[in-house]
Design a protein around this motif. Sequence first.
Motif, PDB file in Angstrom:
ATOM      1  N   PRO A 139       4.706  -3.700  -5.968  1.00  0.00           N
ATOM      2  CA  PRO A 139       3.253  -3.510  -5.776  1.00  0.00           C
ATOM      3  C   PRO A 139       2.704  -2.576  -6.845  1.00  0.00           C
ATOM      4  CG  PRO A 139       4.491  -2.244  -4.153  1.00  0.00           C
ATOM      5  CD  PRO A 139       5.503  -3.080  -4.882  1.00  0.00           C
ATOM      6  N   LEU A 140       1.578  -2.938  -7.426  1.00  0.00           N
ATOM      7  CA  LEU A 140       1.003  -2.178  -8.540  1.00  0.00           C
ATOM      8  C   LEU A 140      -0.123  -1.243  -8.109  1.00  0.00           C
ATOM      9  CD1 LEU A 140       0.869  -5.035 -11.223  1.00  0.00           C
ATOM     10  CD2 LEU A 140       2.686  -3.373 -10.792  1.00  0.00           C
ATOM     11  N   ASP A 141      -0.595  -1.346  -6.883  1.00  0.00           N
ATOM     12  CA  ASP A 141      -1.686  -0.483  -6.424  1.00  0.00           C
ATOM     13  C   ASP A 141      -1.226   0.967  -6.396  1.00  0.00           C
ATOM     14  OD1 ASP A 141      -3.202  -2.724  -6.092  1.00  0.00           O
ATOM     15  OD2 ASP A 141      -2.862  -2.883  -3.933  1.00  0.00           O
ATOM     16  N   GLY A 142      -1.981   1.813  -7.067  1.00  0.00           N
ATOM     17  CA  GLY A 142      -1.667   3.225  -7.109  1.00  0.00           C
ATOM     18  C   GLY A 142      -0.774   3.651  -8.253  1.00  0.00           C
ATOM     19  N   LEU A 143      -0.310   2.708  -9.068  1.00  0.00           N
ATOM     20  CA  LEU A 143       0.604   3.029 -10.165  1.00  0.00           C
ATOM     21  C   LEU A 143      -0.074   2.974 -11.530  1.00  0.00           C
ATOM     22  CD1 LEU A 143       3.789   1.046  -9.033  1.00  0.00           C
ATOM     23  CD2 LEU A 143       3.158   3.417  -8.529  1.00  0.00           C
ATOM     24  N   ALA A 144      -1.378   2.979 -11.563  1.00  0.00           N
ATOM     25  CA  ALA A 144      -2.077   2.885 -12.844  1.00  0.00           C
ATOM     26  C   ALA A 144      -1.887   4.124 -13.701  1.00  0.00           C
ATOM     27  CB  ALA A 144      -3.567   2.635 -12.614  1.00  0.00           C
ATOM     28  N   GLU A 163       0.818  -1.217   0.000  1.00  0.00           N
ATOM     29  CA  GLU A 163       0.000   0.000   0.000  1.00  0.00           C
ATOM     30  C   GLU A 163       0.852   1.268   0.000  1.00  0.00           C
ATOM     31  OE1 GLU A 163      -2.638  -0.208   3.280  1.00  0.00           O
ATOM     32  OE2 GLU A 163      -3.676  -2.016   2.592  1.00  0.00           O
ATOM     33  N   ALA A 164       2.134   1.135  -0.310  1.00  0.00           N
ATOM     34  CA  ALA A 164       3.017   2.300  -0.240  1.00  0.00           C
ATOM     35  C   ALA A 164       2.648   3.375  -1.260  1.00  0.00           C
ATOM     36  CB  ALA A 164       4.466   1.859  -0.444  1.00  0.00           C
ATOM     37  N   PHE A 165       2.145   2.987  -2.444  1.00  0.00           N
ATOM     38  CA  PHE A 165       1.842   3.954  -3.498  1.00  0.00           C
ATOM     39  C   PHE A 165       0.340   4.159  -3.713  1.00  0.00           C
ATOM     40  CE2 PHE A 165       5.892   1.911  -5.182  1.00  0.00           C
ATOM     41  CZ  PHE A 165       6.713   2.918  -4.689  1.00  0.00           C
ATOM     42  N   VAL A 166      -0.459   3.678  -2.793  1.00  0.00           N
ATOM     43  CA  VAL A 166      -1.912   3.725  -2.999  1.00  0.00           C
ATOM     44  C   VAL A 166      -2.424   5.155  -3.138  1.00  0.00           C
ATOM     45  CG1 VAL A 166      -4.133   3.234  -1.898  1.00  0.00           C
ATOM     46  CG2 VAL A 166      -2.325   1.508  -1.905  1.00  0.00           C
ATOM     47  N   THR A 167      -1.863   6.083  -2.381  1.00  0.00           N
ATOM     48  CA  THR A 167      -2.362   7.463  -2.404  1.00  0.00           C
ATOM     49  C   THR A 167      -1.697   8.320  -3.468  1.00  0.00           C
ATOM     50  OG1 THR A 167      -0.734   8.104  -0.722  1.00  0.00           O
ATOM     51  CG2 THR A 167      -2.898   7.370   0.047  1.00  0.00           C
ATOM     52  N   LEU A 168      -0.768   7.783  -4.229  1.00  0.00           N
ATOM     53  CA  LEU A 168      -0.058   8.575  -5.244  1.00  0.00           C
ATOM     54  C   LEU A 168      -0.756   8.446  -6.592  1.00  0.00           C
ATOM     55  CD1 LEU A 168       3.634   7.667  -4.334  1.00  0.00           C
ATOM     56  CD2 LEU A 168       2.240   9.518  -3.451  1.00  0.00           C
ATOM     57  N   HIS A 169      -1.983   8.890  -6.661  1.00  0.00           N
ATOM     58  CA  HIS A 169      -2.775   8.710  -7.876  1.00  0.00           C
ATOM     59  C   HIS A 169      -2.275   9.561  -9.028  1.00  0.00           C
ATOM     60  CE1 HIS A 169      -5.611   6.314  -5.643  1.00  0.00           C
ATOM     61  NE2 HIS A 169      -5.755   7.271  -4.730  1.00  0.00           N
ATOM     62  N   SER A 170      -1.601  10.663  -8.759  1.00  0.00           N
ATOM     63  CA  SER A 170      -1.158  11.556  -9.818  1.00  0.00           C
ATOM     64  C   SER A 170       0.295  11.315 -10.218  1.00  0.00           C
ATOM     65  CB  SER A 170      -1.320  13.021  -9.378  1.00  0.00           C
ATOM     66  OG  SER A 170      -2.677  13.307  -9.102  1.00  0.00           O
ATOM     67  N   LEU A 171       0.961  10.371  -9.607  1.00  0.00           N
ATOM     68  CA  LEU A 171       2.355  10.107  -9.927  1.00  0.00           C
ATOM     69  C   LEU A 171       2.463   9.544 -11.338  1.00  0.00           C
ATOM     70  CD1 LEU A 171       5.266  10.027  -8.803  1.00  0.00           C
ATOM     71  CD2 LEU A 171       4.812   7.659  -8.124  1.00  0.00           C
ATOM     72  N   LYS A 217      -0.471  -5.314 -19.996  1.00  0.00           N
ATOM     73  CA  LYS A 217      -0.888  -3.977 -20.423  1.00  0.00           C
ATOM     74  C   LYS A 217      -1.882  -3.365 -19.446  1.00  0.00           C
ATOM     75  CE  LYS A 217      -0.217  -4.552 -25.413  1.00  0.00           C
ATOM     76  NZ  LYS A 217      -0.866  -4.499 -26.725  1.00  0.00           N
ATOM     77  N   GLU A 218      -2.698  -4.217 -18.818  1.00  0.00           N
ATOM     78  CA  GLU A 218      -3.689  -3.704 -17.887  1.00  0.00           C
ATOM     79  C   GLU A 218      -3.049  -3.131 -16.632  1.00  0.00           C
ATOM     80  OE1 GLU A 218      -3.749  -6.630 -19.321  1.00  0.00           O
ATOM     81  OE2 GLU A 218      -5.389  -6.318 -20.766  1.00  0.00           O
ATOM     82  N   SER A 219      -1.822  -3.538 -16.311  1.00  0.00           N
ATOM     83  CA  SER A 219      -1.169  -3.024 -15.119  1.00  0.00           C
ATOM     84  C   SER A 219      -0.824  -1.555 -15.260  1.00  0.00           C
ATOM     85  CB  SER A 219       0.108  -3.838 -14.836  1.00  0.00           C
ATOM     86  OG  SER A 219      -0.197  -5.211 -14.664  1.00  0.00           O
ATOM     87  N   PHE A 220      -0.447  -1.122 -16.461  1.00  0.00           N
ATOM     88  CA  PHE A 220      -0.045   0.271 -16.708  1.00  0.00           C
ATOM     89  C   PHE A 220      -0.746   0.759 -17.981  1.00  0.00           C
ATOM     90  CE2 PHE A 220       3.683  -2.010 -14.934  1.00  0.00           C
ATOM     91  CZ  PHE A 220       3.675  -1.437 -13.680  1.00  0.00           C
ATOM     92  N   PRO A 221      -1.992   1.114 -17.892  1.00  0.00           N
ATOM     93  CA  PRO A 221      -2.747   1.493 -19.107  1.00  0.00           C
ATOM     94  C   PRO A 221      -2.243   2.766 -19.768  1.00  0.00           C
ATOM     95  CG  PRO A 221      -4.044   1.920 -17.122  1.00  0.00           C
ATOM     96  CD  PRO A 221      -2.844   1.164 -16.683  1.00  0.00           C
ATOM     97  N   LYS A 222      -1.571   3.644 -19.040  1.00  0.00           N
ATOM     98  CA  LYS A 222      -1.090   4.902 -19.611  1.00  0.00           C
ATOM     99  C   LYS A 222       0.413   4.896 -19.886  1.00  0.00           C
ATOM    100  CE  LYS A 222      -4.650   7.659 -17.267  1.00  0.00           C
ATOM    101  NZ  LYS A 222      -4.900   8.817 -16.380  1.00  0.00           N
TER     102      LYS A 222
END
Length: 630
Positions: A161-166, A139-147, A185-190
């Motif tokens: 961990p992939l949560d918050g890295l979309a 959960e380290a990057f969960v709140t970094l939605h704009s990163l 590809k679904e892990s990093f759509p952008k």
Amino acid sequence: PLSHCSHFYDNPIQFVGQSAFQYLPKLHTLSLNGATDIREFPDLKGTTSLEVLTLTRAGIHFLPRRMCQQLPSLRVLELSHNQIEELPSFHRCQQLEELGLQHNKIHEIRADTFVQLLALRSMQVLDLSWNYIQFIHPEAFVTLHSLTKLDLTDNQLVTLPLDGLAGLTHLKLQGNPALSEPFTKESFPKMRVLEVPYAYQCCAYGSCSSFFRVSSQWEAEDMSPEEEDPHKRTLELFPGHADNHYDLDADDLQLDLEESKLHPTIQCTPSPGPFKPCDHLFESWIIRLGVWLIVLVSVLCNGLVILAVFASPSYLSPVKFLVGSIAGANLLTGISCSMLALVDTLTYGHFARYGARWETGAGCRVTGFLSVLASQAAIFLLTLAAVQCSLSASCVRGYGKSPSLGKVKAAACCCLLLSSVAAVLPLFSVGEYGASPLCLPYPIPEGKPTTLGFSVALVMTNMLCFLTITGTYIRLYCSLLKGEFSAVWDCAMVKHVAWLIFTNCLLYCPVAFLTFSSTLNLFLITPEVIKSVFLVVLPLPACLNPLLYLLFNPHFRDDFRLLRQKGQDKGSFSQSCRAGDMEKSSYDSTQALVNFSDIDHMCETPDSLGVRPILDSFSFPSMTLIPCQQ
């Protein structure tokens, strides 16, 4: 006055007092680089307007837990090239937008390290490269939605961990050899720029190597600590430091251009190719069938040669012992090829899932060890066989005796020891077995230069062996042409060793050519052809050598006949009768036959060349001797 900005880079400042920058409410930017004697983070109490803080190449070991309370307006924090081992929670740095912590000693990212950093805007960087990070909390990057940019180059990650890295558009993970998990590809759509430890992790973003393009982004960030200018590094990461405003850098402009396209491409490196395949280890059915044929022929035929040489009741001459030893080395080559063939079969159609684990696993190291051990042992033993034949002729002419079998066995053990040393060196980072899934220490296109020195040394040693063999055999044939040993010399084995020299040297030429071409960066041959040479041409002597012995050497027929007679006579005759029959079958040959054991005894005796009656007093199991014809 310290009213707005203070830059202290390019000055010989080594130490600054901890309270030197207290109570400066109008200070917005502070850049202090290279103060190596600073061990503690400065006390910035009362400097509440500070927005940009750059403190690099110092000796800071930890960050104070109240840092964010003292700097509520901090937007950019650059702390690279320090000794930081543990990070506090940044949850009170509500305005923090960019954070650089590269080249430190951070071991862990906890769950509360970046919690509540909701002020991170798009197109900003979190740089954690060149640390010792082994664990990142899920959960380290969960709140970094704009990163959008995350750099974790050269750490010790096992999982990511992939949560918050979309929302990531740039991700760097190179230099984490334990991180072999595939991404989708679904892990990093952008995602636009992705750098991963293994080319197999790029297979999810395309099926052919032409799809991938080498990324030029972040090249400035890959500089070594010794070559990197801290001020330039700061300006590249945070281009607004000098004038307190933030403009789009080259990466941002490139990203905007890519986002304007209907179908943007993903720049994923390193890119797959023939030496980093996505679907099949052997991408051609011709190569696949060729490898299996080499495996079957080398294992079966070398096994027959070993059985005929060492299980036959006939006399074991030194050169015959060396031929059997070469067959044993060739058998190891067949075993190493069978391991590659088995991996290709088990991973057929989805090699990318297991490619990284195969390269870094023990199986690849064992395969490479056996391959190098077998090839070097075969060449060294072949050299020993040529030298032994030449020395036998010289010793018989000069001293009346030839080198004993015990001395030849001791020399063969030395050859095996040298081969083992050569095969072990890549296990200690001298060369590399995991540079490709073929597990060979030879250089490949776009491979690491660290393997080049070892492979060149290996090829130079082998070429020296072949030159020694050639010179030795030229001298030997000059002696044989004089006819001095026409009655006592076994020409069948001499000619057989000559055929082994010719075929092995001829088939090794492409490997030597490719190695020297890589030294000069002259890869004029396509990777597919290079891969075919390594898979088919390099192990080809392992199946040709035994075929030459089985098909053209008369000693194999004699040994095979003796083995068959031994099996038929087992349990029916006494040991003396069997010895007499074997000796009689040898003397009844239509060729000019000489008792090889008697000749060896004759050569060991100083007066043997002139005392023929001694031969009549010995009777040993014998084999045919093919004398040299003028």
